[in-house]
Design an enzyme around this catalytic site. Sequence first.
Site, PDB file in Angstrom:
ATOM      1  N   ASP B 353       0.811  -1.012   0.037  1.00  0.00           N
ATOM      2  CA  ASP B 353       0.101   0.227   0.118  1.00  0.00           C
ATOM      3  C   ASP B 353       0.820   1.339   0.079  1.00  0.00           C
ATOM      4  O   ASP B 353       1.801   1.406   0.658  1.00  0.00           O
ATOM      5  CB  ASP B 353      -0.933   0.043   1.286  1.00  0.00           C
ATOM      6  N   GLU B 390       1.732  -0.395  -4.954  1.00  0.00           N
ATOM      7  CA  GLU B 390       0.950   0.784  -5.291  1.00  0.00           C
ATOM      8  C   GLU B 390       1.761   2.026  -5.357  1.00  0.00           C
ATOM      9  O   GLU B 390       2.089   2.504  -4.398  1.00  0.00           O
ATOM     10  CB  GLU B 390      -0.125   0.969  -4.329  1.00  0.00           C
TER      11      GLU B 390
END
Lengths: 106, 707
Positions: B353, B390
Amino acid sequence: MSFTVESKINENIARLTLTGALDSSTAPILQEEVMKIIPQNPLELVMYVEHLDFMASAGLRIIIFAKQKLGTQAKLILVKPQDQLIETLKMTGLIFSVVIVDQYPE
Amino acid sequence: MNDADVRIDYYPTHELNGIKYRCGRVLPFGATMVPNGINFSIYSSSATSCTLVLFKKNADQAFVEIPFPKEFMIGNVYSMIVFDLDYENLEYGYKMSGPYDPASGHIFNPNKILSDPYAKAIGGRDTWLRAPNWDNIYPFRSRLVFEDFDWENDKPLETPIEDLVIYEMHVRSFTIHPSSQIKFKGTFSGIREKIPYLLDLGVNCVELMPIYEFDEYEHSKIDPATGEMLINYWGYSTLNFFAPKSGYAATGKYGMQVDELKNLIKELHKNNIEVLLDVVFNHTAEGDHRGPVISFKGIDNKTYYMLTPEGYYFNFSGTGNTLNCNHPVVRNMVLDCLRYWAAEYHIDGFRFDLASILGRAQDGSPLNNPPLLESLAHDPILAKCKLIAEAWDAGGLYQVGTFPCYGRWAEWNGKYRDALRRFLKGDSNMVGEMSQRMQGSPDMYSSRGATAGINFVTCHDGFTLYDLVSYNEKHNEANGENNQDGNNDNDSWNCGWEGETDNQDINRLRHKQIKNALSILFVSQGVPMILMGDEMGRTQNGNNNTYCHDNELNWLNWDLIKENEDIFNFAKHIISFRRSHPVLRNSQHFKNIDYMNTGYSDISFHGKQAWQADWSENSRLLAFMLDGGHAKNGFSVDNTVYVVLNMFWEPVIVELPKLASGKNWFISVNTDMQPPFDFYGVSHEVKVENQNSMIVGARSVVILIEK
């Protein structure tokens, strides 16, 4: 809640009858019995658990412990476990380490 | 104590209130079972002293506090073996003394009990949303776990990444809805019960949204408009990086969450389904200077967090703090953590993330050669794990296409998502970019191959696929933030009406657009990922940021399979189509030449006329042919596949390329047709009547194969 275990062994079959609640405070009692039985090299370890009302993770650990100590040749058999115990065994994958039966000759 | 088990150096040297202990071993960090005792090891660069605090499980007060003697310290590491503890019934923590000087980055509090960053289980949120004791002096308690799970012959699957079909899902949302009709809803066991569904759908990889222990009560509040409690539902806020979320396990209340999760992974592997974890290393649940002190802040604030020169927290994550990932100590913790999950849980890969944060220096500036990313790429234990970034963060760093990859890292391809969405709704000037995206974005990943990009049209952040074709604007009022949260740039189109409608034409178009999006996704080179529920038309009622809802906005309603049966059947088909045709799954980019001497180049582009693609600004039609002789970069043989993407609002007549003598075009997909004629199953394709040309409907996708 109290916990009792009765054990006997003959003809390579060890039988443990468990009653009450198996939790972290009572698990050592079972472990001790298992430790006594293992050196006799049973081919089957039968646990009668119909009257076992509760089994916490500590109790499940003893099942793993017993299975590992028994080795791959011996069977660990649970007789008439309550639904909750079966579900827990399924969810944690331990179901594959034991044989579950409805009855086993005493 | 059993003498037979005692190592020669494992004997107590100290005693306090009947508790026996001795100097421990500095490695491994955390709490480790050793013969007749537990080895505790923790480090802090700036603490002046440390005390081990031991509780019986759920007890209000500690039963002993053992200060580490100076001789138990090596370097900055405190270690101690404590003997004869009932580790089934034990919780532990630490108290750290040291300077309190926030401007210098130190906030030690000798009275605060701190959780171990290396704890393998955390108590306090054992059952999902069960109200805790808010007066608990130690709310998130470190616990030990057993590493005795019987994996049998299981190991990570190591499926080639180009062959993956990733299914992004939330553990609780997947089965908590009553319509799931399973016994242990919302749990790891629940996913296990639904493995037959995953197999039927055809995915071979699940990506689990965060399963590290988090506090669902974090920032919880009552929405004044609805009276509903809003919580930290998604879990993008980690309490501890080594502990699985207990509340996601039906057996969490028994302390068996580790076994339940491992059993799920083992069963998924047995069914050839990989498991990726969405991991959140960019920040923790401790927030900024107003947030709670749970662990890292109290142990070594200056080491674990990026701090401003004034001692405040940098906020590149948008959530209050930023983990200091490129500090050597923190870097090692992240590495230890991922190694642990790969080795102990047999995890197949990780999606990071806001991964761009992992490439920032301690002062927040982007690094050219981030040591953490390099370490992860070259780590021997992680060598076969998928590493997916990401590739952006909340501080404005956007690295899609440029993320430091070291030959290993893949990325969520945000540019693919944006291009597909704009092309889908009929924007002009998109044919050129779309052709790059569906080739695996060679313009972005020229040296990294087609698998550097994870292609997706939707993910947990943003609209669901159904909402993407049903809403022009976000509708986040239920989040209690006056619709200010969530992304405003959705590139969505509602097909003529905002939200639900009885208009059959609009609903038909929406279903077609969903099928169009899925078709484009699954014939694109790269690695496809779909969001849980998109295969059955899941809606969030236009909410594009449902992070806080434990309700039907997030829960998967399984009745949708019936309600949107055509979408579900189509999704299954298009996944099956991809998995049946290796020509769609190249690891390297096309060369645009005929290097296999088949008479056709590996890829060729077309338009209304065969061999004449229209790249002009107003073109909305892209057709391409993938030559079966070049499948898997020439290492496999497949049918030739012809794809026509007509995102124009009128039908067009499309000339078909001529095939070799004896070969014909067969229809696999035509999204313009009503079900059941919108697709023909693999091996049941229907011959195209006119082999020279065909009408491709308005906003439609046609997929043909040569047989």
